[in-house]
Design an enzyme around this catalytic site. Structure first.
Site, PDB file in Angstrom:
ATOM      1  N   LYS A   1       0.853  -1.193   0.000  1.00 24.29           N
ATOM      2  CA  LYS A   1       0.000   0.000   0.000  1.00 24.29           C
ATOM      3  C   LYS A   1       0.891   1.245   0.000  1.00 24.29           C
ATOM      4  O   LYS A   1       1.868   1.309   0.740  1.00 24.29           O
ATOM      5  CB  LYS A   1      -0.907  -0.026   1.238  1.00 24.29           C
TER       6      LYS A   1
ATOM      7  N   SER B   1      -9.730   2.351   2.679  1.00 24.01           N
ATOM      8  CA  SER B   1      -8.831   3.044   1.786  1.00 24.01           C
ATOM      9  C   SER B   1      -7.915   2.126   0.985  1.00 24.01           C
ATOM     10  O   SER B   1      -7.414   2.519  -0.074  1.00 24.01           O
ATOM     11  CB  SER B   1      -7.962   3.996   2.604  1.00 24.01           C
TER      12      SER B   1
ATOM     13  N   SER C   1      -9.926   0.038   6.892  1.00 27.43           N
ATOM     14  CA  SER C   1      -9.293   0.127   5.568  1.00 27.43           C
ATOM     15  C   SER C   1      -8.599  -1.139   5.076  1.00 27.43           C
ATOM     16  O   SER C   1      -8.195  -1.212   3.917  1.00 27.43           O
ATOM     17  CB  SER C   1      -8.294   1.274   5.541  1.00 27.43           C
TER      18      SER C   1
END
Lengths: 99, 499, 498
Positions: C77, C152, C176
């Site tokens: 990420k 997210s 997330s």
């Protein structure tokens, strides 16, 4: 619940250092009203007998020994700088108090 | 029509408040392992943490906490059982994260005092300055303002930032308001900062060099009419960087406030900057709106809860209080008041004590450090402690002189050599060939030579004109390159000439 | 090869059936062929990944001892800093920044020989539930490209579902990791707060953020969990205790005698019918596997969302202050003698997206003098109440369960202009972050009405992460028996699929 005027949002934007257009200020002040009304629910149960929790961990006294570890090279430190000069970060003129 | 100081104190009572920032002398920074060497090349002591890079996290330096607790204990504070770091949020280019990690409503130490003594018209008098809090925080980076006429921030074209100082541990010591000093407010302020400096130095927690910024004082001053209850509006004079300036700044602000108040004008609550050259203060840029620092508990750090065992261990390591120590040493060494003051002024107490501890006679140790060594330090414009001569060296020299292995004159050369970096006293003596010539046959040879060279002078001495011997002794000393014991030469010479 | 689990890939590498270089190349090829549609990646580090893979191959060839996942590729990420590799956290303000250091998690991945393919897309600074808030355009859900992949960490979850990577790293502040896992039919774990170092994780909300493993199977997640977890002296909030034995728990998958508490408040009104039915069926399977199902009540959970939207914005308003155009990132308006203050203002105006600004303003307000007690202070009290609810619930149950999110993946753009509706996605995941405990989402089928994946959430007390893996593995095994093949075998083929 208190509502936020455009001037209030403009003051918050100043504190947060974000330039905002009139339209943005307008939109945000409307959105803030909606969001603040929703989040103000916390006050229903946040009575004086409840202790606040700022952190989920029960840790205390986490420290490191006073030992020097390698720093970045100045080149690495400055590698992301928008501008540099004489091995320093170059920034626009600072308006404000003399430090 | 400027007011005199006498006019001011006839009408108003000053109220002081002092905030002192101390840079701790830890090896590494408050929240990261970067070094803290003063004067290093720009941005060589920085890392993701102290540059405020995305993702970096602070971890507290244990020594900084211990130094803060020591400071609190030395100032008679209580150490709080639970203290926390908070974030003080405001934007400034020299502050990498745009928040300062500081302590807000939960400082490490609270409620202490410092007693200071000043000379008053009625003789020495003690004032108690109460301490409100001692808290930890981090220093900012340094800006260099480029362009513009004055080299100051106003009018500069741009600035260059060096973050070596960013994240160096600071301890802020805040007094409660100090009323009741009357006309002695400037002296009390100065004496407080001086006493604080001595205490901090005795603790060994800071270099306490005001000129390098490792001790900085902000002086809050307000005036009220004598007899009035409510406090007047205060001004805060920033970064006053010498003891003399503390006194001047307080006095100057008292006069400035009084002039405003006499005119019926208001004193503005603001930050002011002290100007060394004029002794006056200048207004900082006035803020259109009040700052709102939005303090909240620093979520990247956990609370500090010093237990009794930790505190007591630190308490046990507290050194003797500077005032008590000074009294004790003065008695032990039988130093007259005036000389004692000179020694304190010269910051020589520690070094003389160290020398005495190594066996040197106190008077002789003091003589060397305040005499020849201070003279050489002045020439080089450095502190005596920074010279390449140690208390052990001086103790050795004192011992060699008392054993007759060095004359005072030779000893001065040894001191000079050691300071010039020629090594320890023994090495200097070896390399320069400095040694008392005690071999009498070679002394006698030199005496014979002197008599042969100056037969008329020798004759005068034979005839009882003793003062003439000086010239012959001088010649012997010259031939032995000063390494003879002059007294012994005199004895031998006079005996040889039948006197 | 790319459809295998990470564990299977590691076995093939160990057996010499393939090399890390080949495996990495296969994934890079897959990314080239499908990522134009999915947009899971913001940056693909082709050279770096291949070099790392060759290094692992060489080590293995030399007989060096390598970790259990050595040579297996992973998607990172973009909120994790990786030295020399562009890192943006999905924000324009960091465009072009190459960090001069590695996050602790990245260091651990590299030390374990895990090959980092590149950086995945995310909502800007992890603020969002759909990845639509990325400054670099949205990621598409591989199950239906018109839908969101969650957020997210939508890039990480989508990369797994699209077989672009078998493993990924996510971060979870309010859901997330778990919500993207739920809506893409993958596994996502938010470990106990302090279980995985946050050093090098670009902070959104420091007291809530936690990095964790994302994978296609529970065992893969456990293997990755053990690589990244553990005490870190660079993070003062890192727990100095042994890592829970999650791999063992995932292998055993034993729930016999375990008490599983269904949280009454997290299953009812507002939850999609298909989500509820899949959840109920899963409970039955767990009961069949030997668990005891009980009901627990956590009455203060209904205030969690409100408290979260005060605490997270407050912390973020401070955390994001450092993006000021002085030391790194973009700089806007530095002309005609503009002041530093004006350059900061303009850069932050241009560099931050709408949601980020919204939260900064909200947080600035919640912390401001005169409002602190009413907002931030009250939210902290709610946090206490939620922790108390958990403590009480864990007295009667070993783990707690709920649907991971109220609905399946919604359409891109559907909630973009309604922040409150968007925030509701996190209603079931947020309490876990508030209390700092562990949470996991495991796929539990497709909702009958839309054919989209549903997530089953398991919550365990702090530092009892292994319990989630026991339950997750048991449920996964039971469902595999029911279905005969993993859920992801039913995903529609993408443009470049084999």
């Amino acid at each position: 619940m208190s509502t936020l005027s455009r001037a209030d949002v403009a003051n918050l934007a100043r504190l947060a250092r974000i330039e905002m257009t009139d339209q943005e200020l307008e939109d945000l002040s409307t959105e803030m009203d909606v969001i603040l009304t929703a989040v103000a629910r916390v006050q229903e149960v946040a009575t004086s007998d409840v202790k606040p929790t700022s952190h989920p961990l029960p840790l205390r006294n986490v420290v490191r020994a006073d030992v020097v570890t390698p720093s970045l090279t100045p080149e690495a430190a400055l590698s992301g700088a928008p501008a540099n000069e004489e091995q320093r970060f170059r920034v626009p003129q600072i308006l404000g108090e003399e430090a | 029509m400027s007011l005199t100081y006498e006019d001011v104190i006839a009408k108003y009572e000053p109220v002081l408040g002092l905030e002192v920032h101390v840079e701790l002398n830890t090896h590494s920074k408050m929240f990261c392992g970067c070094a803290t060497v003063f004067g290093a090349e720009p941005n060589t002591q920085t890392c993701p943490v102290c540059l405020g890079m995305p993702g970096a996290l602070p971890v507290v330096n244990e020594k900084a906490i211990e130094s803060s607790i020591l400071i609190g204990l030395a100032l008679h504070c209580s150490v709080t059982p639970f203290s926390r770091f908070s974030r003080k949020n405001y934007f400034y280019p020299d502050m990498p994260k745009n928040f300062q990690i500081s302590q807000y409503d939960e400082p490490i130490c609270v409620n202490g005092y410092v007693d200071v003594e000043i000379e008053t018209d009625e003789g020495p008098k003690q004032f108690r300055v109460e301490i409100e809090r001692v808290h930890m925080e981090e220093d900012t980076g340094k800006s260099l303002h480029v362009g513009g006429a004055t080299g100051r921030i106003h009018g500069a074209d741009y600035s260059l930032l060096d973050f070596n100082r960013a994240g160096i541990p600071l301890v802020e010591i805040v007094t409660k308001i100090v009323p009741g000093t009357g006309k002695y407010a400037p002296e009390v302020a100065k004496a407080y900062v001086a006493e604080l400096r001595d205490i901090l130095r005795s603790l060994g927690v800071s270099d306490v060099r005001m000129e390098q910024g490792s001790l900085r004082c902000d002086a809050n001053v307000s005036l009220r009419l004598i007899g009035a209850e409510t406090l007047g509006t205060r001004s805060e004079t920033k970064n006053v960087n010498s003891l003399r300036s503390v006194e001047r700044a307080v006095r100057g602000e008292m006069i400035r406030h009084a002039e405003l108040l006499n005119k019926g004008a208001r004193v503005v609550q603001e930050t002011r900057h002290f100007q060394e050259d004029t002794g006056l203060t200048r207004s900082g840029r006035s803020k259109e709106q009040a700052e709102d620092y939005r303090y909240f508990p620093e979520p990247d750090l956990v609370p500090v809860e010093p237990d009794a065992e930790w505190i007591e261990k630190l308490r046990a390591s507290l050194p003797e209080q500077p005032t008590l120590r000074r009294k004790r040493l003065q008695e032990e060494w039988s130093v007259p008041d005036k000389e004692m003051a000179a020694m304190i002024n010269a910051d020589a107490l520690d070094i003389v004590e160290a020398t005495v501890k190594l066996g040197a006679d106190p008077t002789r140790a003091r003589g060397w450090w305040l005499g020849e060594i201070s003279r050489l330090a002045n020439e080089k414009d450095v502190a005596i402690a920074d010279l390449a001569i140690s208390p052990a060296d001086v103790a050795e020299i004192v011992s060699l002189v008392s054993k007759g292995e060095l004359t005072d004159q030779l000893a001065r050369q040894v001191v000079e050599g050691a300071i010039s970096g020629e090594g320890k006293p023994a090495q200097v003596m070896e390399s320069r060939g400095l040694k008392v010539v005690s071999d009498e046959s070679s002394l006698m040879a030199a005496i014979e030579n002197a008599i042969a060279a100056q037969p008329e002078t020798a004759e005068k001495v034979r005839n009882g004109h003793i003062p003439a011997a000086g010239a012959l002794i001088g010649a012997v000393m010259k031939e032995t390159k000063g390494q003879a014991d002059a007294a012994r030469v005199r004895e031998l010479l006079l005996a040889h000439l039948g006197q | 090869m790319i459809r295998l689990s990470a564990h299977e890939m590691a076995s093939a590498l160990e057996a010499g059936e393939t090399t890390s270089e080949k495996l990495t190349q296969e994934h890079l090829d897959r990314i080239s062929s499908v990522d134009a549609d999915v947009h899971a990646f913001l940056y693909v580090d082709t050279e770096g990944a291949l070099a790392q893979a060759r290094g692992v191959d060489a080590a293995r060839k030399n007989g060096e001892k390598v970790g259990p996942l050595a040579g297996v590729p992973l998607a990172l990420k973009d909120v994790m800093v990786q030295k020399g590799v562009p890192t943006t956290a999905g924000s324009k303000i960091l465009e072009g920044w190459r960090p001069p250091y590695d996050a602790t998690v990245v260091k651990k991945l590299k030390d374990a020989g895990i090959v980092i393919l590149g950086k995945t897309n995310m909502d800007e600074f992890a603020m969002g539930s759909s990845t639509e808030n990325s400054a670099y355009g949205p990621t598409h859900n591989p199950w239906d490209l018109s839908r969101i992949p969650g957020g997210s960490g939508g890039g990480s979850s989508a990369s797994l579902a699209a077989f672009e990577a078998p493993l990924a790293i996510g971060t979870d502040t309010g859901g997330s990791i778990r919500q993207p896992a739920a809506v893409t039919g993958t596994v996502g774990v938010k470990p106990t707060y302090g279980g995985v170092s946050r050093y090098g994780l670009i902070a959104f909300s420091s007291s809530l953020d936690q990095a964790g493993p994302c994978a296609r199977t529970v065992l893969d997640a456990a293997l990755l969990h053990e690589v990244i977890a553990g005490h870190d002296t660079h993070d003062a909030t890192s727990i100095d205790a042994p890592v829970p034995q999650v791999v063992k728990a995932a292998r055993d998958g034993n729930v016999k005698g375990m008490k599983i508490g269904v949280v009454k408040e997290l299953n009812g009104d507002g939850y999609q019918a298909g989500v509820r039915s899949r959840f109920e069926e899963s409970l039955e399977l767990l009961a069949k596997a030997g668990a005891e199902i009980v009901e627990v009540s956590c009455p203060n959970f209904e205030y969690a969302l409100a408290a979260y939207y005060l605490i997270a914005p407050s912390e973020c308003s401070s955390n994001l202050a450092r993006f000021d155009a002085m030391r790194y990132g973009i700089r806007v308006g530095d002309e005609n003698g503009a002041s530093a203050e004006s350059v900061m203002n303009l850069t932050r105006e241009v560099g931050f997206g709408r949601e980020v600004k919204r939260r900064i303003i909200l947080g600035t307000y919640a912390l401001s003098s005169g409002y602190y007690d009413a907002y931030y202070g009250s939210a902290q009290k709610v946090r206490t109440l939620i922790m108390n609810d958990f403590t009480k619930a864990f007295e009667t149950a070993d783990v707690l369960v709920s649907p991971t999110c109220p609905t399946t993946a919604f359409k891109i753009g559907e909630k973009a202009n309604d922040p409150l509706a968007m925030y509701l996605n996190d209603i079931a995941t947020i309490p876990v972050n508030m209390a700092g405990i562990g949470g996991m989402s495991v796929p539990c089928g497709l909702a009958p009405e839309d054919g989209l994946p549903v997530g089953f959430q398991i919550m365990a007390p702090a530092m009892q992460d292994q319990r989630m893996y026991s339950v997750g593995a048991a449920l996964e095994a039971s469902l595999l028996t029911e279905w005969g093949a993993p859920l992801l075998s039913r995903i529609p083929a993408l443009g470049g699929a084999k």
